[in-house]
Design an enzyme around this catalytic site. Structure first.
Site, PDB file in Angstrom:
ATOM      1  N   SER A 188      41.754  43.681  34.333  1.00 25.81           N
ATOM      2  CA  SER A 188      41.331  43.075  35.590  1.00 25.81           C
ATOM      3  C   SER A 188      40.447  41.865  35.357  1.00 25.81           C
ATOM      4  CB  SER A 188      40.567  44.108  36.421  1.00 25.81           C
ATOM      5  OG  SER A 188      40.004  43.523  37.583  1.00 25.81           O
TER       6      SER A 188
ATOM      7  N   TYR B  86      42.484  37.279  39.920  1.00 31.26           N
ATOM      8  CA  TYR B  86      42.063  36.978  41.283  1.00 31.26           C
ATOM      9  C   TYR B  86      41.782  35.482  41.318  1.00 31.26           C
ATOM     10  CZ  TYR B  86      41.326  41.910  42.559  1.00 31.26           C
ATOM     11  OH  TYR B  86      41.505  43.234  42.849  1.00 31.26           O
TER      12      TYR B  86
ATOM     13  N   THR C 288      47.017  38.897  41.922  1.00 30.00           N
ATOM     14  CA  THR C 288      46.889  39.785  43.080  1.00 30.00           C
ATOM     15  C   THR C 288      46.747  38.940  44.334  1.00 30.00           C
ATOM     16  OG1 THR C 288      45.881  41.546  41.778  1.00 30.00           O
ATOM     17  CG2 THR C 288      45.482  41.583  44.145  1.00 30.00           C
TER      18      THR C 288
ATOM     19  N   LYS D  46      51.373  40.704  42.550  1.00 35.95           N
ATOM     20  CA  LYS D  46      51.003  42.068  42.979  1.00 35.95           C
ATOM     21  C   LYS D  46      50.405  42.058  44.376  1.00 35.95           C
ATOM     22  CE  LYS D  46      48.038  45.979  41.648  1.00 35.95           C
ATOM     23  NZ  LYS D  46      47.070  45.994  42.779  1.00 35.95           N
TER      24      LYS D  46
ATOM     25  N   HIS E 232      47.533  48.213  47.316  1.00 34.41           N
ATOM     26  CA  HIS E 232      46.253  48.264  46.612  1.00 34.41           C
ATOM     27  C   HIS E 232      45.686  49.689  46.589  1.00 34.41           C
ATOM     28  CE1 HIS E 232      43.620  45.020  44.943  1.00 34.41           C
ATOM     29  NE2 HIS E 232      42.762  46.020  44.864  1.00 34.41           N
TER      30      HIS E 232
END
Length: 368
Positions: free
Chosen positions: A114, A136, A162, A239, A263
């Site tokens: 992440s 992100y 994402t 995603k 999510h």
């Protein structure tokens, strides 16, 4: 099983790790991991949708020993499974993402790191497994580009962007707890000043949500995705898509794979279950665009159901964190080992020699 209660001293299914994990964690950390947004309706719907699906097995198929390997973005994996991107894993165990990544590498499956990892990407890729970097997009486009370059230079095999977090969903457990990161846990890839703010506890707020609101781009459009496609030569995974039309646009912009995901029920509460949208999304994208299912996977039969509905693979989330909290790297390894055993059994009992044969199965009950 609800609430993570143990039914056996020896884990025989993935959910058997939930009880030990809950006992190992502070209640606020457990809520951060286990909770969803709002009234957690979508989180519950994810499980209901998968439970509702029924498969029609084939017999006399001549299937002997099954081969569980599958082609995923960035190469072939031992299972049609990747570890989902999950933030701040040092909340659960001192080694955090390092322990999870080592277990994933040993199991032969990709590990998705992440943006909100508590360990830098360079330390994870140095372990030698297959690492995907989850992105992100930041408010500052240069900061986004720098993260992409950093992932590439570190040796990541794919980039997963994402797209369903313009803001973080209202996670009521975290708001009630005033959840904040403890000392020693921070987002390794983001501004340290923002990380310090994420450690500030205030009643009725979630410091982590406030930090992401400061950092993440709030008004992303398809043009940003196209620029991201031009920015990297890595396989691009998008995603957070549920609508088939959005999936078709993502593929047309150049996405190599789409993750059908809500999510894990942590964004829009009341959103449709991911599994219910899988068949329609499969029809909307070309065969060259790989399809992954995220949200609610709890066992090998769930993986088989996803494959039968048109997915090329799945992302495994919370059960990995249960294993990490319960017993570090060994716990994650046991979670992935159980999943492999369950999938192998499900394939053989359904008459499939490989995951690639699962779409031949009839799956009833999806999308109702």
């Amino acid at each position: 099983m609800s609430g993570g209660d143990d039914t056996s001293a020896i884990p025989v299914r993935l959910e058997d790790f939930a009880g030990p994990a809950r006992r190992a964690l502070d209640p606020e950390v457990w809520d951060f991991v286990a909770g969803g947004s709002g009234e957690e309706l979508t989180m519950a719907a994810n499980r209901s949708a998968l439970d509702r699906i029924r498969l029609v097995p084939r017999v006399l198929s001549g299937t002997g020993a099954c081969d569980t390997s599958a082609e995923l973005p960035g190469g072939r994996a031992a299972l049609p499974v990747a570890v989902a991107p999950m933030a701040y894993q040092r909340l659960l165990h001192p080694e955090g993402e390092l322990a999870t990544a080592r277990a994933a590498a040993a199991a032969g499956v990709p590990f998705t790191l992440s943006t909100l990892s508590s360990v830098p990407v360079e330390e994870v890729t140095a372990l030698g497994g297959v690492t995907w970097f989850q992105l992100y997009c930041q408010r500052d486009p240069e900061a986004t580009a720098a993260l992409v370059r950093r992932a590439e230079e570190a040796g990541c095999a794919a980039l997963m962007v994402t797209v369903d977090v313009p803001v973080m969903g209202r996670r009521l457990r975290d708001l009630r707890n005033g959840f904040a990161l403890p000392p020693g846990v921070a987002a390794a890839h983001l501004d340290p000043a923002g990380a310090r703010r994420a450690a500030e506890r205030r009643a009725g707020t979630c410091a982590v949500a406030e930090h992401t609101a400061e950092s993440f781009a709030r008004a992303l459009g398809w043009d940003e995705l196209a620029r991201l496609r031009d920015l990297t030569g890595l396989p691009l995974i998008v995603k957070g898509i549920l609508d088939p039309g959005d999936a078709a646009i993502a593929a047309s912009v150049g996405a190599d794979a789409v993750v059908v995901s809500n999510h894990g029920g942590r964004q829009l509460d009341g959103a449709v279950a991911s599994a219910d949208m899988l068949p329609a999304v499969r029809e909307a994208v070309p065969p060259s665009c790989r399809l992954l299912l995220d949200s609610g996977i709890r066992g090998g039969t769930d993986v088989l159901k996803a494959l039968a509905l048109g997915a090329d693979g799945v992302l495994l989330g919370r059960p990995v964190l249960w294993g990490l909290a319960a017993d570090g790297e060994d716990g994650v390894a046991r979670v992935l080992g159980l999943l492999e055993a369950e999938l192998r059994s499900a394939l053989e009992l359904s008459g499939c020699a490989t995951p690639a044969e699962a779409p031949w199965l009839t799956a009833l009950g999806a999308g109702r």
